[in-house]
Design a protein around this motif. Structure first.
Motif, short mmCIF file in Angstrom:
data_model
loop_
_atom_site.label_atom_id
_atom_site.label_comp_id
_atom_site.label_asym_id
_atom_site.label_seq_id
_atom_site.Cartn_x
_atom_site.Cartn_y
_atom_site.Cartn_z
N THR A 45 1.23 4.04 -2.69
CA THR A 45 0.98 5.16 -1.78
C THR A 45 -0.50 5.44 -1.58
OG1 THR A 45 1.27 6.66 -3.65
CG2 THR A 45 3.19 6.26 -2.27
N GLU A 46 -1.34 5.09 -2.56
CA GLU A 46 -2.78 5.30 -2.43
C GLU A 46 -3.47 4.08 -1.82
OE1 GLU A 46 -4.34 8.17 -3.20
OE2 GLU A 46 -2.38 9.01 -3.69
N GLN A 47 -2.84 2.92 -1.95
CA GLN A 47 -3.48 1.69 -1.50
C GLN A 47 -3.08 1.30 -0.08
OE1 GLN A 47 -1.66 1.90 -4.47
NE2 GLN A 47 -3.53 2.41 -5.60
N VAL A 48 -1.89 1.70 0.37
CA VAL A 48 -1.40 1.35 1.71
C VAL A 48 -1.11 2.65 2.47
CG1 VAL A 48 0.31 0.08 3.04
CG2 VAL A 48 -0.36 -0.75 0.77
N THR A 49 -1.84 2.90 3.51
CA THR A 49 -1.71 4.16 4.25
C THR A 49 -0.50 4.16 5.17
OG1 THR A 49 -3.03 3.45 6.14
CG2 THR A 49 -4.23 4.34 4.23
N THR A 50 -0.10 5.36 5.58
CA THR A 50 1.01 5.46 6.53
C THR A 50 0.63 4.85 7.87
OG1 THR A 50 0.31 7.72 7.06
CG2 THR A 50 2.06 7.46 5.44
N ASP A 51 -0.64 4.92 8.24
CA ASP A 51 -1.06 4.29 9.50
C ASP A 51 -0.81 2.79 9.45
OD1 ASP A 51 -1.86 6.65 10.65
OD2 ASP A 51 -3.98 6.44 10.08
N GLU A 52 -1.10 2.18 8.32
CA GLU A 52 -0.85 0.74 8.17
C GLU A 52 0.65 0.45 8.24
OE1 GLU A 52 -3.66 -1.39 5.20
OE2 GLU A 52 -3.57 0.69 4.50
N LEU A 53 1.44 1.28 7.57
CA LEU A 53 2.89 1.07 7.59
C LEU A 53 3.48 1.32 8.97
CD1 LEU A 53 3.82 2.79 4.19
CD2 LEU A 53 3.64 0.34 4.65
#
Length: 489
Positions: free
Chosen positions: A472-480
């Motif tokens: 959750t800290e390494q992959v942002t919701t924008d990326e997902l």
């Protein structure tokens, strides 16, 4: 026929004693049937008393179930403290006691920044199969793959309550994807009323198209893998008696009118909570066989609601061709046989991954008669409504939790069946998805088998799950949100 002894003044006066001096127990369903068949005893005050008593039992039985103490609200009391203590990090350490994940973590190339550790106390994220009893005992920094209150959707006897509470309209109508479902321990009276209405309606009509479906399936409230399922479909009043035999026993002190003990032996000494759900009588078929699909929902947070559905999902086919005349054959009526005790039946289970759906449906119904793409879009709308509008309100805000769920869906093809029978040409038919159940820690083995030799497809699914839930800290919701294999609900 049961004999009644007059209405007691209070619930405390309702207990009957066995020869051993202990309060008797019997199924609420048994009591209801005896009362229902006695037209003299069945009046409005008694009906209301029954509903009140069952409601009291429901509250006593379900109060706190799946709701770890000492929580009094659906928000982590450490919520602000947890968020304030978080620091940006390039890595996250994961521990698991889930054997299949351990294998994946040690054999599949993992996303950058994900570190597998063998000691739980060293982990930032604990991916566990065990039930977390008290989330407040977790360290502030440690996250877990479970939510408090998730029983509201993964228990089949609580799921109907969640749906009714949040998704039924003021006029009592339900979402189009919901099949009537009742808890046999606390809602047998509602089931019996629904069943009788359908039975009486069907006795007054001769037109097949006007007939109301009235075949039901009994399921364990917490069972999975198609185990413990029973069908009732004779469409006679005897079906109610059969359903009563599967209703759990409850203390007689909760019943507003005692049943003659001589009649309680007619109902089996059944244990375990069960629900009864209306059967989809005209399901969509593949290779002339009934099927359901298993899809997955990856929930990063319920409040605020952040959840994704991976593109990968698959169909599970019944072993034998579908026929309304052979519903007593489990290989005809049930779609999950891979876990059957009979090895021959288990090995006959067939799956098809989502990329094969359109060709399979074309082979069954003709080219482009069924639109599998629109079918999936409608399924996503159902999942958004269930998880985003209902589950999110029941589960609340827990910043140290994330989880994934296996969701089983079947498709109602009644409209298509009717059109085919009338000889009408059909193109682009979109069947109605019907929710069957929601499962905690949905089966990974099914994904592996469904993709067959396409191991990379399975590897993508595993990495995507870990990026949503763990990183959750390494992959942002924008990326997902821009991820080609994930659909945000």
């Amino acid at each position: 026929m049961a004999s009644f002894v007059g209405r007691p003044g209070s619930l405390n006066q309702m207990s009957m004693q066995s020869s051993l001096g202990k309060p008797l127990s019997l199924s609420s369903a048994a009591w209801y049937l005896a009362l229902y068949q006695d037209s003299v005893a069945w009046d409005i005050p008694t009906k209301e008393a029954f509903a009140s008593a069952i409601a009291q039992h429901s509250e006593a039985f379900f109060g706190g179930l799946g709701q770890p103490q000492p929580f009094t609200s659906k928000k982590d009391p450490r919520h602000d403290q947890i968020l304030a203590s978080r620091q940006p990090a390039d890595t996250v350490r994961i521990f698991t006691d889930y054997e299949v994940l351990t294998e994946a973590l040690t054999t599949i190339p993992m996303p950058k920044g994900l570190i597998y550790v063998e000691k739980e106390e060293e982990a930032d994220f604990v991916f566990t199969c065990r039930h977390v009893r008290n989330f407040l005992q977790l360290p502030l920094h440690q996250r877990v793959c479970q939510f408090p209150y998730e029983a509201a959707i993964i228990r089949k006897d609580l799921l109907p309550i969640t749906v009714r509470k949040h998704l039924y309209k003021p006029d009592g109508s339900s979402p189009s994807w919901w099949q009537p479902c009742y808890d046999l321990a606390t809602e047998f009276h509602l089931f019996a009323h629904d069943y009788q209405e359908r039975l009486q309606h069907n006795s007054r009509t001769n037109a097949a198209q006007d007939r109301r479906h009235n075949r039901w399936i009994i399921k364990p409230a917490q069972g999975t893998r198609g185990m413990g399922h029973q069908l009732i479909f004779s469409e006679t009043a005897d079906d109610l008696r059969k359903a009563a035999c599967y209703a759990p026993r409850i203390p007689m002190s909760h019943l507003p009118v005692p049943l003659n003990p001589a009649h309680s032996g007619d109902y089996g000494d059944n244990t375990g909570d069960r629900v009864v759900q209306l059967l989809v009588e005209q399901p969509l078929l593949i290779d002339h066989r009934k099927f359901d699909i298993r899809c997955y929902v990856f929930v990063r947070s319920f409040d605020p609601f952040v959840a994704y559905v991976p593109q990968l999902h698959y169909a599970r086919l019944a072993n034998k061709p579908y026929s309304m005349k052979e519903l007593d054959n489990r290989e005809v009526a049930l779609t999950v046989s891979a876990y059957d005790e009979d090895e021959a039946i288990a090995n006959a289970q067939e799956r098809h991954v989502h990329t094969e759906f359109q060709s399979c449906l074309d082979a069954q119904y003709g080219d482009n008669v069924v639109d599998s793409s629109a079918m999936w879009t409608r399924t996503l709308e159902m999942l958004r409504e269930l998880f985003g509008s209902a589950a999110a309100k029941e589960i609340g805000s827990w910043p140290n939790s994330s989880a994934y769920y296996g969701v089983d869906v079947i498709y109602d093809a009644s409209g298509l069946t009717a059109a085919i029978e009338q000889g009408s040409a059909v193109t682009g038919f979109v069947p109605q998805p019907k929710l069957l159940e929601v499962n905690f820690l949905g089966d990974w083995h099914g994904v592996e088998v469904a993709v067959n030799d396409d191991k990379e497809l399975y590897h993508h699914w595993v990495r995507d799950l870990l990026q949503v839930l763990v990183m959750t800290e390494q992959v942002t919701t924008d990326e997902l949100d821009n991820h080609p294999r994930l659909h945000r609900l």
